[in-house]
Design an enzyme around this catalytic site. Structure first.
Site, PDB file in Angstrom:
ATOM      1  N   ARG A  69       0.834  -1.213   0.000  1.00  0.00           N
ATOM      2  CA  ARG A  69       0.000   0.000   0.000  1.00  0.00           C
ATOM      3  C   ARG A  69       0.866   1.259   0.000  1.00  0.00           C
ATOM      4  O   ARG A  69       0.543   2.253  -0.645  1.00  0.00           O
ATOM      5  CB  ARG A  69      -0.946  -0.001   1.218  1.00  0.00           C
ATOM      6  CG  ARG A  69      -2.090  -0.996   1.053  1.00  0.00           C
ATOM      7  CD  ARG A  69      -3.127  -0.837   2.137  1.00  0.00           C
ATOM      8  NE  ARG A  69      -3.766   0.471   2.121  1.00  0.00           N
ATOM      9  CZ  ARG A  69      -4.356   1.030   3.169  1.00  0.00           C
ATOM     10  NH1 ARG A  69      -4.387   0.388   4.331  1.00  0.00           N
ATOM     11  NH2 ARG A  69      -4.915   2.215   3.076  1.00  0.00           N
ATOM     12  N   VAL A  98      -5.392   7.506   5.303  1.00  0.00           N
ATOM     13  CA  VAL A  98      -4.053   7.420   5.893  1.00  0.00           C
ATOM     14  C   VAL A  98      -2.993   7.814   4.871  1.00  0.00           C
ATOM     15  O   VAL A  98      -1.809   7.884   5.206  1.00  0.00           O
ATOM     16  CB  VAL A  98      -3.774   6.009   6.466  1.00  0.00           C
ATOM     17  CG1 VAL A  98      -4.746   5.691   7.597  1.00  0.00           C
ATOM     18  CG2 VAL A  98      -3.833   4.929   5.383  1.00  0.00           C
ATOM     19  N   HIS A 114      -7.568   8.484  11.248  1.00  0.00           N
ATOM     20  CA  HIS A 114      -7.124   7.082  11.248  1.00  0.00           C
ATOM     21  C   HIS A 114      -5.604   6.965  11.154  1.00  0.00           C
ATOM     22  O   HIS A 114      -5.090   5.931  10.748  1.00  0.00           O
ATOM     23  CB  HIS A 114      -7.809   6.309  10.111  1.00  0.00           C
ATOM     24  CG  HIS A 114      -9.281   6.082  10.358  1.00  0.00           C
ATOM     25  ND1 HIS A 114     -10.165   5.657   9.397  1.00  0.00           N
ATOM     26  CD2 HIS A 114     -10.017   6.209  11.497  1.00  0.00           C
ATOM     27  CE1 HIS A 114     -11.384   5.543   9.922  1.00  0.00           C
ATOM     28  NE2 HIS A 114     -11.319   5.888  11.185  1.00  0.00           N
ATOM     29  N   CYS A 143      11.390  -2.192  17.461  1.00  0.00           N
ATOM     30  CA  CYS A 143      11.419  -0.826  17.980  1.00  0.00           C
ATOM     31  C   CYS A 143      12.786  -0.592  18.620  1.00  0.00           C
ATOM     32  O   CYS A 143      13.190  -1.359  19.506  1.00  0.00           O
ATOM     33  CB  CYS A 143      10.307  -0.658  19.009  1.00  0.00           C
ATOM     34  SG  CYS A 143      10.393   0.917  19.890  1.00  0.00           S
ATOM     35  N   GLY A 183     -16.319  11.360  -0.777  1.00  0.00           N
ATOM     36  CA  GLY A 183     -15.779  10.025  -1.052  1.00  0.00           C
ATOM     37  C   GLY A 183     -15.674   9.109   0.142  1.00  0.00           C
ATOM     38  O   GLY A 183     -14.672   8.412   0.290  1.00  0.00           O
ATOM     39  N   ASN A 209     -20.125  12.079  -3.886  1.00  0.00           N
ATOM     40  CA  ASN A 209     -19.823  10.646  -3.956  1.00  0.00           C
ATOM     41  C   ASN A 209     -20.294  10.139  -5.308  1.00  0.00           C
ATOM     42  O   ASN A 209     -21.224  10.712  -5.890  1.00  0.00           O
ATOM     43  CB  ASN A 209     -20.564   9.899  -2.817  1.00  0.00           C
ATOM     44  CG  ASN A 209     -19.956   8.537  -2.514  1.00  0.00           C
ATOM     45  OD1 ASN A 209     -19.779   7.700  -3.396  1.00  0.00           O
ATOM     46  ND2 ASN A 209     -19.637   8.313  -1.255  1.00  0.00           N
ATOM     47  N   ALA A 227     -15.239  12.986  -7.394  1.00  0.00           N
ATOM     48  CA  ALA A 227     -14.701  14.073  -6.572  1.00  0.00           C
ATOM     49  C   ALA A 227     -13.789  14.984  -7.383  1.00  0.00           C
ATOM     50  O   ALA A 227     -13.838  16.206  -7.242  1.00  0.00           O
ATOM     51  CB  ALA A 227     -13.952  13.491  -5.374  1.00  0.00           C
TER      52      ALA A 227
HETATM   53  P1  OAD Z   1     -14.817   3.264   1.508  1.00  0.00           P
HETATM   54  O1  OAD Z   1     -13.997   2.436   0.575  1.00  0.00           O
HETATM   55  O2  OAD Z   1     -15.685   2.560   2.488  1.00  0.00           O
HETATM   56  O3  OAD Z   1     -15.781   4.201   0.647  1.00  0.00           O
HETATM   57  C1  OAD Z   1     -15.295   4.903  -0.452  1.00  0.00           C
HETATM   58  C2  OAD Z   1     -16.420   5.748  -0.959  1.00  0.00           C
HETATM   59  O4  OAD Z   1     -15.912   6.556  -2.003  1.00  0.00           O
HETATM   60  C3  OAD Z   1     -17.599   4.947  -1.546  1.00  0.00           C
HETATM   61  O5  OAD Z   1     -18.807   5.448  -0.995  1.00  0.00           O
HETATM   62  C4  OAD Z   1     -17.519   5.234  -3.039  1.00  0.00           C
HETATM   63  O6  OAD Z   1     -18.795   5.302  -3.647  1.00  0.00           O
HETATM   64  C5  OAD Z   1     -16.848   6.579  -3.066  1.00  0.00           C
HETATM   65  N1  OAD Z   1     -16.061   6.879  -4.277  1.00  0.00           N
HETATM   66  C6  OAD Z   1     -15.303   6.029  -5.022  1.00  0.00           C
HETATM   67  N2  OAD Z   1     -14.677   6.673  -6.006  1.00  0.00           N
HETATM   68  C7  OAD Z   1     -15.040   7.985  -5.891  1.00  0.00           C
HETATM   69  C8  OAD Z   1     -14.732   9.173  -6.625  1.00  0.00           C
HETATM   70  N3  OAD Z   1     -13.891   9.156  -7.675  1.00  0.00           N
HETATM   71  N4  OAD Z   1     -15.305  10.332  -6.233  1.00  0.00           N
HETATM   72  C9  OAD Z   1     -16.164  10.369  -5.164  1.00  0.00           C
HETATM   73  N5  OAD Z   1     -16.486   9.287  -4.441  1.00  0.00           N
HETATM   74  C10 OAD Z   1     -15.937   8.112  -4.797  1.00  0.00           C
HETATM   75  O7  OAD Z   1     -13.815   4.279   2.201  1.00  0.00           O
HETATM   76  P2  OAD Z   1     -13.987   5.074   3.556  1.00  0.00           P
HETATM   77  O8  OAD Z   1     -15.355   5.597   3.709  1.00  0.00           O
HETATM   78  O9  OAD Z   1     -12.844   6.011   3.629  1.00  0.00           O
HETATM   79  O10 OAD Z   1     -10.489   2.445   8.062  1.00  0.00           O
HETATM   80  O11 OAD Z   1     -13.764   3.930   4.619  1.00  0.00           O
HETATM   81  C11 OAD Z   1     -13.717   4.267   5.977  1.00  0.00           C
HETATM   82  C12 OAD Z   1     -12.683   3.438   6.665  1.00  0.00           C
HETATM   83  O12 OAD Z   1     -12.894   2.061   6.379  1.00  0.00           O
HETATM   84  C13 OAD Z   1     -11.251   3.673   6.202  1.00  0.00           C
HETATM   85  O13 OAD Z   1     -10.645   4.786   6.810  1.00  0.00           O
HETATM   86  C14 OAD Z   1     -10.587   2.418   6.622  1.00  0.00           C
HETATM   87  C15 OAD Z   1     -11.608   1.429   6.159  1.00  0.00           C
HETATM   88  O14 OAD Z   1     -11.607   0.208   6.804  1.00  0.00           O
HETATM   89  C16 OAD Z   1      -9.444   1.926   8.677  1.00  0.00           C
HETATM   90  O15 OAD Z   1      -8.517   1.432   8.068  1.00  0.00           O
HETATM   91  C17 OAD Z   1      -9.538   2.045  10.152  1.00  0.00           C
END
Ligand code: OAD
Length: 239
Positions: A69, A98, A114, A143, A183, A209, A227
């Site tokens: 990643r 992140v 996060h 560490c 997003g 979104n 976005a």
């Molecule tokens: P998700 O992968 O759950 O959601 C991504 C969102 O972005 C979805 O609703 C898509 O529809 C949208 N999307 C995709 N491409 C896009 C674009 N070009 N423009 C606009 N929107 C778009 O990601 P997060 O909501 O960030 O946590 O997920 C939340 C957390 O879940 C992350 O921080 C991570 C993950 O597990 C940890 O690692 C603790």
């Protein structure tokens, strides 16, 4: 561009952006949940790769996955949405991401809920942390302060969000007039709860979104699309 959304942005003195993986999707950083491609969590098991238990069971596997990643993020560039957000020095950016793309775009006030993949920290929380080169990520190592393992300084499932970041995010949310949600699936708590917090404190909610999300019901305006196309248009010229 939606006139109501423009008006909300133009009239708000204090704006918070609340972003998720979709903000970086057009930079080539995979999202976690995606109805079309499935996202990272379709192909990879978060319990094995993003939890303290997974790290304890196989720290080499977790370190290798984060190295992959990290290399992906090193190769990515901020997209027009990052750039447009960063150009607005008056916006507080609360992000679940992140990756360091908002910072690389020049954003000033970034609250990383996060954590950041650009840093390692001691898994035993002895306090040691160090920056990592995303383009040349390190393997599993001890560490230097206490001998436990180093791990990415990100929040894993089952872990508490960094208190300082969370408190700063809450403060920004209760005192803003508009929140621009970009997003995020709004599926992961407590982060997603900030949208309802903002709304209950009286802020207008604009969601960008590619599709409806779990926060759609909270939106004053929902802008469906990419976005990288919508955010720059929405944020151009303030008055
Ligand atoms: P998700 O992968 O759950 O959601 C991504 C969102 O972005 C979805 O609703 C898509 O529809 C949208 N999307 C995709 N491409 C896009 C674009 N070009 N423009 C606009 N929107 C778009 O990601 P997060 O909501 O960030 O946590 O997920 C939340 C957390 O879940 C992350 O921080 C991570 C993950 O597990 C940890 O690692 C603790």
């Amino acid at each position: 561009m939606n006139d109501v959304a423009r008006r909300i942005i133009r009239s708000a003195e204090r704006i918070v952006s609340f972003s998720g993986a979709g903000l970086s999707a057009e930079s080539g950083v995979p999202t976690f949940r995606d109805p079309q491609t499935g996202g990272l969590w379709k192909d990879f098991d978060p319990t094995r790769l993003a939890s303290p238990q997974g790290f304890a069971a196989d720290p080499d596997l977790v370190t290798e996955w984060y190295a992959w990643r990290r290399r992906t993020i090193a190769e990515a560039q901020p997209n027009p949405a990052h750039t447009a957000l960063a150009a607005r020095g008056d916006i507080t950016h609360v992000t679940q991401n992140v990756d360091d793309l908002l910072r690389r775009a020049g954003a000033q006030h970034v609250i990383e809920l996060h954590g950041t993949i650009a840093r390692d920290r001691c898994h035993a929380a002895c306090g040691h942390e160090e920056a990592v080169d995303l383009a040349d990520p390190p393997g599993l190592r001890a560490c230097p302060a206490c001998g436990d393992h180093l791990r990415p300084d990100v929040v894993w499932f089952g872990e508490t969000l960094p208190a300082e970041a969370w408190e700063a995010a809450e403060r920004a949310c209760v005192s803003c007039e508009a929140m621009l949600v970009v997003g995020t699936s709004a599926a992961v708590y407590p982060a997603a709860g900030l949208i309802a917090l903002c709304k209950s404190a009286g802020a207008k909610i604009i969601i960008v979104n590619t599709q409806p999300s779990e926060a759609s019901d909270l939106a004053d305006v929902e802008l469906l699309g990419k976005a990288g196309e919508i955010v720059p248009e929405l944020l151009q010229e303030r008055h």
